[in-house]
Scaffold this motif. Structure first.
Motif, PDB file in Angstrom:
ATOM      1  N   ARG A 141       0.636  -1.177   0.107  1.00 30.58           N
ATOM      2  CA  ARG A 141      -0.081   0.014  -0.108  1.00 30.58           C
ATOM      3  C   ARG A 141       1.005   1.204  -0.101  1.00 30.58           C
ATOM      4  O   ARG A 141       1.762   1.313   0.935  1.00 30.58           O
ATOM      5  N   ASP A 142       0.671   2.044  -1.035  1.00 32.55           N
ATOM      6  CA  ASP A 142       1.383   3.558  -1.104  1.00 32.55           C
ATOM      7  C   ASP A 142       2.993   3.308  -1.129  1.00 32.55           C
ATOM      8  O   ASP A 142       3.708   3.951  -0.485  1.00 32.55           O
ATOM      9  N   GLY A 143       3.287   2.238  -1.772  1.00 41.41           N
ATOM     10  CA  GLY A 143       4.597   1.745  -1.966  1.00 41.41           C
ATOM     11  C   GLY A 143       5.587   1.303  -0.981  1.00 41.41           C
ATOM     12  O   GLY A 143       6.681   0.838  -1.148  1.00 41.41           O
ATOM     13  N   THR A 198      -8.868  -0.040  -0.033  1.00 40.33           N
ATOM     14  CA  THR A 198      -8.155   1.166  -0.515  1.00 40.33           C
ATOM     15  C   THR A 198      -7.709   0.974  -2.129  1.00 40.33           C
ATOM     16  O   THR A 198      -7.288  -0.051  -2.240  1.00 40.33           O
ATOM     17  N   GLY A 200      -5.643   0.573  -4.984  1.00 38.36           N
ATOM     18  CA  GLY A 200      -4.163   0.520  -5.353  1.00 38.36           C
ATOM     19  C   GLY A 200      -3.738  -0.615  -4.470  1.00 38.36           C
ATOM     20  O   GLY A 200      -2.560  -0.903  -4.749  1.00 38.36           O
ATOM     21  N   ASP A 201      -4.332  -1.026  -3.602  1.00 46.04           N
ATOM     22  CA  ASP A 201      -3.618  -2.130  -2.742  1.00 46.04           C
ATOM     23  C   ASP A 201      -3.191  -3.160  -3.588  1.00 46.04           C
ATOM     24  O   ASP A 201      -4.140  -3.774  -4.449  1.00 46.04           O
ATOM     25  N   SER A 263     -10.564   9.482  -1.910  1.00 50.74           N
ATOM     26  CA  SER A 263      -9.562   9.176  -0.833  1.00 50.74           C
ATOM     27  C   SER A 263      -8.705   8.085  -1.014  1.00 50.74           C
ATOM     28  O   SER A 263      -9.343   7.048  -1.768  1.00 50.74           O
ATOM     29  N   THR A 264      -8.116   7.774   0.045  1.00 47.86           N
ATOM     30  CA  THR A 264      -7.524   6.375   0.101  1.00 47.86           C
ATOM     31  C   THR A 264      -8.269   5.148   0.340  1.00 47.86           C
ATOM     32  O   THR A 264      -8.248   4.048  -0.155  1.00 47.86           O
TER      33      THR A 264
END
Length: 267
Positions: A141-143, A198, A200-201, A263-264
């Protein structure tokens, strides 16, 4: 190498005209590895449940335990309601299957079980991870990658007690000794962790045959290099085999997209 393909599913939440859509893409594969004669791993990747089971106990015992567990959970999916209650009922039936199987003669017969399912019964929907043993669920998540599940193993208990460092734990002689399993003698409830949905997970669900050969950084690397789940699975399998393939290797990659997410998290 097994043939790996990516599957897709659009999940509509709420009213179709006003509700939200969650786009899922996933792929999974299992391989005997380079040093084992038989594959005692099993997997289930059928919406909404994605799990890996790593069997143990004699030449046939582990295969019986993992396949029985996955078969019972497939029945839970087919029945249409995946909840902690229905999962645990399925595991109780698997325990009986394992105990009554004529080839189950080893007292050490059992299987790990780990995975994730999407719970859409509440608003907003959420993920639930489940775990028994030392197979793992990772989340990118988020890189950043993180292990969501906690191993049920002697080594993990030593790390938690401060008696081993994570580095020492990697090559500890008791590395394969687990403290909880689905077995023929008793039904064990999984640990559950609830996670928001979320955009992009990316989840990785795997047996320890993968984590023996790839570090967390290695797993993250192959996710970064391969946007398609099938390509990511194939690349990780190839790398694990190149690094030794000392055990059966099973991996599922599950991608999450929430189109139009502002949002995320959903909701």
């Amino acid at each position: 190498m097994p043939e790996v393909s990516t599957q897709h599913r659009s999940v509509h939440i709420g009213d179709r005209s006003k509700g939200e859509t969650i786009e899922l893409a996933w792929a999974g594969a299992t391989h005997t590895g380079r040093r084992r004669d038989a594959n005692q791993d099993a997997l289930l990747a059928e919406y909404p449940l994605f799990v890996v089971a790593d069997g143990m106990g004699g030449h046939l015992g582990g295969e019986i335990a993992s396949s029985s567990t996955v078969d019972r959970l497939r029945g839970v999916v087919d029945a249409g309601s995946v909840t902690p209650k229905t999962i645990e009922k399925g595991l109780a039936r698997a325990v009986k299957d394992i105990a009554s199987h004529p080839e189950t003669t080893d007292d050490g017969t059992g299987t790990t079980l780990t995975g994730v399912y999407l719970d859409t019964s509440e608003d907003p929907p959420h993920w639930v991870t489940l775990n028994i043993g030392d197979s793992r669920v990772y989340l990118l998540r988020d890189g950043a990658i993180a292990q969501v599940t906690t191993d049920h193993s002697v080594v993990q208990e030593l790390v938690a007690a401060g008696r081993l460092s994570p580095e020492e734990a990697e090559n500890h002689p008791y590395g394969n000794v687990i403290t909880r399993a689905v077995g023929p003698s008793e039904s064990v409830a999984p640990d559950y962790v609830r996670l928001e949905v979320t955009d992009g997970d990316r989840f990785v669900i795997c047996s320890d045959g993968l984590t023996k050969e790839l570090t967390d950084y290695g797993i993250q690397h192959f996710l970064a290099e391969n946007a398609d789940p099938a390509d990511a699975v194939s690349s990780m399998l190839d790398a694990a085999l190149e690094n030794g393939g000392r055990d059966n290797i099973t991996v599922i990659v599950l991608d999450v997209a929430v189109p139009g997410a502002s949002s995320t998290a959903t909701g």
